[in-house]
Design a protein around this motif. Structure first.
Motif, PDB file in Angstrom:
ATOM      1  N   ASN A 145       0.862  -1.185   0.000  1.00 15.08           N
ATOM      2  CA  ASN A 145       0.000   0.000   0.000  1.00 15.08           C
ATOM      3  C   ASN A 145       0.901   1.239   0.000  1.00 15.08           C
ATOM      4  O   ASN A 145       0.623   2.226   0.673  1.00 15.08           O
ATOM      5  N   GLY A 147       1.608   3.073  -2.658  1.00 16.75           N
ATOM      6  CA  GLY A 147       1.294   3.995  -3.737  1.00 16.75           C
ATOM      7  C   GLY A 147       2.225   3.920  -4.917  1.00 16.75           C
ATOM      8  O   GLY A 147       2.218   4.808  -5.778  1.00 16.75           O
ATOM      9  N   LYS A 149       5.511   3.971  -4.602  1.00 21.00           N
ATOM     10  CA  LYS A 149       6.737   4.709  -4.292  1.00 21.00           C
ATOM     11  C   LYS A 149       7.978   3.833  -4.378  1.00 21.00           C
ATOM     12  O   LYS A 149       9.034   4.271  -4.875  1.00 21.00           O
ATOM     13  N   TYR A 177      -7.143   6.422  -6.079  1.00 19.43           N
ATOM     14  CA  TYR A 177      -5.890   6.419  -5.304  1.00 19.43           C
ATOM     15  C   TYR A 177      -6.170   6.642  -3.823  1.00 19.43           C
ATOM     16  O   TYR A 177      -5.641   5.921  -2.970  1.00 19.43           O
ATOM     17  N   SER A 184      -6.399   2.499   0.224  1.00 16.88           N
ATOM     18  CA  SER A 184      -6.223   2.217   1.650  1.00 16.88           C
ATOM     19  C   SER A 184      -7.504   1.751   2.318  1.00 16.88           C
ATOM     20  O   SER A 184      -7.525   0.721   3.010  1.00 16.88           O
ATOM     21  N   LEU A 205      -0.758   8.206   1.488  1.00 13.80           N
ATOM     22  CA  LEU A 205      -1.037   8.279   0.060  1.00 13.80           C
ATOM     23  C   LEU A 205      -1.492   9.680  -0.349  1.00 13.80           C
ATOM     24  O   LEU A 205      -1.180  10.135  -1.456  1.00 13.80           O
ATOM     25  N   TYR A 208       1.696  11.542  -0.674  1.00 19.80           N
ATOM     26  CA  TYR A 208       2.481  11.123  -1.844  1.00 19.80           C
ATOM     27  C   TYR A 208       1.810  11.556  -3.143  1.00 19.80           C
ATOM     28  O   TYR A 208       2.486  11.852  -4.132  1.00 19.80           O
ATOM     29  N   SER A 209       0.481  11.622  -3.150  1.00 26.17           N
ATOM     30  CA  SER A 209      -0.210  12.079  -4.354  1.00 26.17           C
ATOM     31  C   SER A 209       0.168  13.523  -4.683  1.00 26.17           C
ATOM     32  O   SER A 209       0.205  13.909  -5.857  1.00 26.17           O
ATOM     33  N   ARG A 221      -5.433  11.365  -7.528  1.00 26.35           N
ATOM     34  CA  ARG A 221      -6.256  11.116  -6.338  1.00 26.35           C
ATOM     35  C   ARG A 221      -7.599  10.475  -6.655  1.00 26.35           C
ATOM     36  O   ARG A 221      -8.013   9.529  -5.976  1.00 26.35           O
ATOM     37  N   GLY A 227      -5.994   3.242  -7.724  1.00 25.74           N
ATOM     38  CA  GLY A 227      -5.844   2.563  -6.449  1.00 25.74           C
ATOM     39  C   GLY A 227      -5.575   1.079  -6.549  1.00 25.74           C
ATOM     40  O   GLY A 227      -5.382   0.403  -5.534  1.00 25.74           O
ATOM     41  N   GLY A 231      -2.148   1.289  -5.010  1.00 25.46           N
ATOM     42  CA  GLY A 231      -1.787   2.578  -5.583  1.00 25.46           C
ATOM     43  C   GLY A 231      -0.786   2.498  -6.716  1.00 25.46           C
ATOM     44  O   GLY A 231      -0.421   3.526  -7.304  1.00 25.46           O
TER      45      GLY A 231
END
Length: 351
Positions: A145, A147, A149, A177, A184, A205, A208-209, A221, A227, A231
């Motif tokens: 989860n 996203g 990254k 997202y 999430s 998230l 990070y978005s 988003r 999502g 993500g």
């Protein structure tokens, strides 16, 4: 009688091929003269490579990756010409953190706060190094989860430009997202998150978005499919210019499903758990749509079934839950138990 069996995998338990084989095992004694056609399918999660292997006529490659918890692992993917078909679950799937021990007990190492998608980036790098320029990515079955990254941070250090690389992501859900229908709040509990952790993951998230928006100019988003896979869908769309498409429709078109079901008397589909998310692009919903268009009744045979009135209203002719009422889920997901449950459940399918 022609019966088409087109299930998804029962995630963390049985592959789609195994599910289909056990359905046939359960039906053969009842209707020994029936013609069974097995069609393993997938909606972007586990089983995508298997579902496309025959139509693409590729070969498998294996790469060293980092699993969701940072441990070394091996993951395989399919290469067909200059196309790589990659399931993110191979690198960061639930299979690494939720599995059976030698004595059949379930080992639960789910940790969505620390789980990383780095291994997905490692698979992409490996495929690019083998000359692949087109990537079909199956988003589903992940344990992460973050996203995306972990994947993005790794690729930033290894690939200077993504020009000439083309990505299509097969999504198993149309989740956004962030938000009430986001990665999430909808999926993190299935990956081991408590109510408190879900909100922490949501905030992470959200933050990070904003980084993604600043770095790429893309606001992920509320993007449908962003999502998917914790993500990863959003990260692929923003950083790699990926198209996010319904995975099941892509698979059904690629294998010629409409031709396969011609003349069938019954279609049987299913998944590990059917609920309100099934109609958001999951395998049974896609299969149902094609069968309904052809006027063929469709039975839903899933590990567990919730929200039955809504599922019935979608048009399934039958709803059959494989797991007996009262059976502990940890016992039900043991492969040998699941096989017996599927065989017994087939006695309740109306032929």
């Amino acid at each position: 009688m022609k019966i088409v069996i087109a299930p998804d995998s029962f995630k963390g338990c049985l592959s789609s091929e195994e599910v289909a084989a056990y359905v046939i095992e359960g039906l053969k004694n009842r209707i020994p003269d029936a013609g069974f056609v097995t069609v393993p399918v997938a909606d972007g999660g586990e089983g995508l490579v298997c579902a496309l292997e025959k139509s693409l006529k590729g070969y498998f490659s294996e790469a060293a990756v980092t699993d969701p918890l940072g441990r070394p692992a091996k993951a395989r993917y399919l290469i067909s010409g200059r196309t790589a078909v990659i399931e993110v679950a191979e690198a960061c799937g639930l299979k690494y953190v939720l599995h059976s021990s030698e004595n059949g007990e379930t080992i639960d190492e789910r940790d969505p706060w620390n789980a990383t998608s780095k291994g997905v980036g490692e698979l992409i790098l490996d495929a690019a190094g083998r000359g692949c320029t087109d990537f079909l990515i199956g988003l589903g079955g992940s344990a992460i989860n973050d996203g995306g990254k972990g994947m993005v941070d790794f690729l930033k250090t290894k690939i200077q430009s993504f020009d000439g690389l083309h990505f299509t992501c097969a999504c198993d859900v149309d989740a956004t997202y962030v938000g009430d229908r986001g990665a999430s709040r909808i999926f993190a509990p299935q990956k081991g998150a408590s109510e408190e952790m879900v909100e922490l993951l949501e905030k992470r998230l959200e933050d990070y978005s904003m980084v993604i928006l600043e770095e790429t100019g893309t606001d992920v988003r509320k993007m449908k499919g962003a999502g998917a896979a914790g993500g990863l869908g959003g990260a692929f769309a923003a950083y790699l210019g990926a198209s996010l498409v319904p995975g099941i429709e892509l698979v059904l078109d690629a294998i010629g499903f409409d031709s396969i079901i011609e003349g069938a008397d019954l279609v049987i589909t299913g998944e590990g758990r059917s609920d309100s998310q099934t109609a958001q692009g999951k395998t049974p919903y896609g299969v149902l749509g094609r069968a309904k268009a052809a006027g063929i009744p469709t039975a839903l045979l899933s590990g567990t079934i919730e929200d039955c009135p809504n599922l019935k209203s979608l048009g399934f002719s039958q709803l059959i839950a494989v797991t007996p009422e009262g059976m502990d889920i940890e016992k039900a997901v043991q492969p040998h138990i699941a096989r017996l449950n599927i065989i017994e459940a087939c006695s309740r399918i109306l032929i």
